[in-house]
Design a protein around this motif. Structure first.
Motif, short mmCIF file in Angstrom:
data_model
loop_
_atom_site.label_atom_id
_atom_site.label_comp_id
_atom_site.label_asym_id
_atom_site.label_seq_id
_atom_site.Cartn_x
_atom_site.Cartn_y
_atom_site.Cartn_z
N LYS A 181 -9.27 -64.95 9.14
CA LYS A 181 -8.58 -66.13 8.16
C LYS A 181 -7.49 -66.61 8.84
CE LYS A 181 -10.82 -63.64 4.34
NZ LYS A 181 -10.26 -62.89 2.92
N ASN A 232 -15.50 -70.53 5.57
CA ASN A 232 -14.30 -70.02 5.20
C ASN A 232 -14.43 -69.24 3.65
OD1 ASN A 232 -12.83 -70.97 7.11
ND2 ASN A 232 -12.49 -73.06 6.21
N ALA A 253 -12.75 -70.50 19.63
CA ALA A 253 -12.10 -71.72 18.81
C ALA A 253 -11.57 -72.71 20.01
CB ALA A 253 -10.71 -71.02 17.96
N ARG A 275 -18.17 -72.95 13.97
CA ARG A 275 -18.23 -71.55 12.88
C ARG A 275 -18.49 -70.38 13.42
NH1 ARG A 275 -21.94 -72.58 7.63
NH2 ARG A 275 -20.13 -74.23 7.43
N ALA A 279 -8.55 -68.97 11.46
CA ALA A 279 -9.22 -70.29 11.11
C ALA A 279 -8.14 -71.29 10.65
CB ALA A 279 -9.84 -69.65 9.78
N GLU A 287 -14.28 -72.82 11.39
CA GLU A 287 -14.63 -72.20 10.00
C GLU A 287 -15.10 -70.78 10.35
OE1 GLU A 287 -16.53 -76.30 8.55
OE2 GLU A 287 -17.97 -74.46 9.15
N VAL A 288 -14.62 -69.69 9.36
CA VAL A 288 -14.98 -68.27 9.61
C VAL A 288 -15.89 -67.98 8.17
CG1 VAL A 288 -13.94 -65.98 9.33
CG2 VAL A 288 -13.03 -67.65 11.04
#
Length: 323
Positions: free
Chosen positions: A157, A229, A107, A113, A160, A166-167
């Motif tokens: 999550k 997500n 990140a 992603r 994110a 994005e996960v």
């Protein structure tokens, strides 16, 4: 989403290595393989990032330069003969803490992603007839491996939400294909030797996924905007009983097979007495997944049939036999 560079962890493994070779053949991406050991089977065009151990102290900065997507397939996998004094702590060290270390650095490096290869064990160990697991069902992991995978999912999550990266979470069922190991390989060897097996009357239903289909699904998740997500289950979309699987393998190998129709109830009792209850559950129990979400959200259906995937899996054994 435009993707130029993909980092794949577990690059020397069954899934990670297969994915990297497929992506290299596609020719659309620059690739980085994260490896604990050198892997001569990977194309030389793939940049290597070597690390000693999948742990929370690894500095991923050099690996993450200019990376758009991370596919994290490296993990401490389910262990049949567990030797760790504290299995839960050991699974968390690798599958949770090390995963979050990589994801946080991703990140910070601007990765768009993060695709996490989780496990169907997050959903549970077995299903009742007509009640297949769905991606959005409440999780119910039982063993330390499944628990660690769920904890990693939840932490990803949260990351994110905090960072905007994005996960995508993918929970495969049992994966098979060329190079498969463990119990699936044992079944092939039993059939190759013509060993009589007491599995001629097992009427369960198991979802499986071929390596080809799983790789195709991961590639879809690398670029498809709607994958962001989301959590997905993945299978071949063709469920089989243990008996049907063995017969399919034997047919593909052109091997005579003797499947004795012993009662499942009797074999289950014997297995429990021998301390093999968990093994019996995998052989005799059902585990089905519903993958309709994949088509609804991503327009994805498995491109490789079960029959074709089984043929590909046993082909190396046939080639050896011909020599």
């Amino acid at each position: 989403m435009k993707v130029e560079t993909v980092l794949v962890t577990g690059g020397s493994g069954f899934l990670g290595g297969g994915l990297l070779r497929h992506l290299a053949l596609c020719g659309r991406y620059s690739l980085v393989a994260a490896l604990r050991r050198e892997c001569n089977e990977l194309p030389q065009s793939i940049r290597r990032f070597m690390y000693a151990d999948l742990a929370a102290y690894v500095d991923w900065q050099n690996a993450l330069n200019h990376v758009d997507v991370v596919v994290h397939s490296a993990a401490r996998v389910h262990v049949m003969a567990e030797s760790a004094a504290d299995p839960v702590a050991e699974f968390r060290r690798v599958n949770v803490e090390a995963t979050l270390n990589l994801a946080r650095q991703a990140a910070e490096a601007g990765v768009k992603r993060f695709i996490y290869l989780s496990s169907i064990k997050v959903n549970g160990e077995f299903t009742q007839p007509g009640c297949a697991f769905a991606a959005d069902d409440a999780p119910d992991p039982v063993d330390p491996y499944g628990i660690s995978k769920l904890e990693a999912e939840l932490a990803l999550k949260d990351l994110a939400l905090a960072t905007g990266m994005e996960v995508v979470i993918i929970r495969p069922v049992l994966v098979y294909g060329v190079g498969v190991k463990a119990n699936f390989l044992n079944m092939i060897r039993w059939l190759q030797r013509g060993v009589p097996l007491p599995f001629g009357a097992v009427n369960n239903k198991r979802s499986l996924v071929s390596l080809e289909n799983l790789i195709d699904f991961i590639v879809t998740c690398i670029e498809h905007p709607a994958a962001a997500n989301q959590t997905f289950l993945v299978s071949d979309g063709h469920d089989v009983s243990t008996t049907e699987l063995l017969r399919s393998l034997a047919k593909a190998m052109n091997s005579p097979t003797i499947l004795l129709p012993l009662p499942v109830s009797l074999m289950s009792v014997v297995a429990k007495l021998l301390g093999k209850g968990a093994v019996a559950q995998r052989i005799f129990g059902s585990l089905e997944v519903d993958i309709t979400k994949n088509q609804r959200v991503l327009g994805w259906v498995p491109p490789v049939s079960f029959r074709s995937a089984i043929d590909s899996t046993v082909k190396p054994f046939l080639d050896v036999r011909k020599k």
